[in-house]
Design an enzyme around this catalytic site. Structure first.
Site, PDB file in Angstrom:
ATOM      1  N   CYS A  33      -5.098  -3.265   2.568  1.00  0.00           N
ATOM      2  CA  CYS A  33      -4.859  -3.053   3.992  1.00  0.00           C
ATOM      3  C   CYS A  33      -6.098  -3.247   4.875  1.00  0.00           C
ATOM      4  CB  CYS A  33      -4.227  -1.682   4.198  1.00  0.00           C
ATOM      5  SG  CYS A  33      -3.360  -1.496   5.783  1.00  0.00           S
ATOM      6  N   LYS A  86      -9.658   1.581  -2.637  1.00  0.00           N
ATOM      7  CA  LYS A  86      -9.871   1.044  -1.295  1.00  0.00           C
ATOM      8  C   LYS A  86     -11.278   1.364  -0.788  1.00  0.00           C
ATOM      9  CE  LYS A  86      -7.515   1.092   3.236  1.00  0.00           C
ATOM     10  NZ  LYS A  86      -6.383   1.721   3.975  1.00  0.00           N
ATOM     11  N   GLU A  96       0.851  -1.192   0.000  1.00  0.00           N
ATOM     12  CA  GLU A  96       0.000   0.000   0.000  1.00  0.00           C
ATOM     13  C   GLU A  96       0.888   1.244   0.000  1.00  0.00           C
ATOM     14  OE1 GLU A  96      -3.730   1.810   2.584  1.00  0.00           O
ATOM     15  OE2 GLU A  96      -2.204   0.644   3.625  1.00  0.00           O
TER      16      GLU A  96
END
Length: 276
Positions: free
Chosen positions: A155, A113, A41
């Protein structure tokens, strides 16, 4: 067997320096026979000073990085699964965007994300990603990669099993979970969550991670992992520092595990609560 490479990074506030590190890693990984390079990330910019980061993201040439990465994949002869980079959004905020760039060319696949890290940790650390980022609106599964169907996540997404259930339903063979995990949450949850997501999806999990103390002052956990569909850890790069790690992926393992524990085939819709 398919050989993959994970680049455990210590990204900083200079995207050009971070890009140069990826160029070097791609060349080395291709030379070692890897078919895909996975990065963490925020590979191209890791900066919690949002005013400074805004200047960087708005600077001339910053939006050229996806095209430069696509050129790199073709020149080095290796697919690149870029964990993520921040990109401007029309709202004035940013997107945390993962990219998949094929060495064969074509338009990159991408994923924004979904779940934003808004937490107060017991250590006193406070993170409010939603102040700077817009959440994504779609899931992403990349077809026909060297590791089969590749699901993309980022993540904090790891804490939301419904996303991985859906990627499992789509029969992803491998799921990327690039990260910049904090040390407290990493020590407590990193390994167990990665193994759980692999088991419930009956898929390989590849988690390239940021590591160590960064130029913006944060400290990340490292321990880039590859986990097989049975939950076995095939690679753990530790938390000492950046570097390249390699792992062999046997796609036949997926069908073997799905025959032993056919949870995806046995899945049923959860019924509503019975009225009292």
């Amino acid at each position: 067997m398919t050989r993959i490479a994970l680049f455990q990074m210590q990204s900083g506030i200079d995207p050009e320096a971070n890009f140069a590190a990826i160029v070097d890693a791609a060349s080395k990984a291709a030379g070692e026979g890897a078919r895909i390079l996975f990065t963490p990330e925020m590979s191209l910019l890791l900066d919690r000073d949002r005013k400074r980061a805004a200047r960087t993201i708005g600077a001339s040439g910053y939006t050229d990085y996806p095209a430069r990465l696509a050129d790199l994949a073709q020149e080095a002869g290796i697919d690149i699964a870029l964990g993520s980079m921040p990109l401007a959004h029309p709202s004035g905020k940013w997107l945390n965007r993962a990219l998949y760039l094929s060495c064969g060319g074509g338009e990159p696949a991408f994923y924004d994300k979904l779940h934003l890290f808004d937490v107060e940790l017991s250590t006193g650390e406070s993170w409010r990603e939603s102040n700077a980022f817009e959440p994504g609106t779609h899931i992403a599964c990349v077809e026909h990669t060297p590791v089969g169907r590749l699901g993309l996540t980022i993540c904090y997404d790891i804490r939301f099993p419904a996303l991985f259930e859906e990627l499992g339903r789509l029969r992803c063979d491998c799921i990327a979970i690039p990260a910049a995990f904090t040390v407290p949450t990493g020590k407590a949850h990193w390994h167990v969550l990665q193994r759980a997501r692999a088991i419930e999806s009956s898929a390989f999990v590849v988690a390239a991670a940021q590591v160590g103390e960064h130029a913006d002052g944060r400290i990340t956990y490292g321990h880039s992992l590859v986990v097989d569909p049975w939950g076995e850890v095939l690679l753990d790069m530790g938390g000492e520092g950046p570097g390249l790690g390699y792992c062999e992926i046997d796609l036949a393992r997926i069908d073997e595990v799905r025959r032993q524990v056919p949870s995806l085939a046995n899945r049923r819709e959860i019924p509503k609560l019975r009225p009292s």
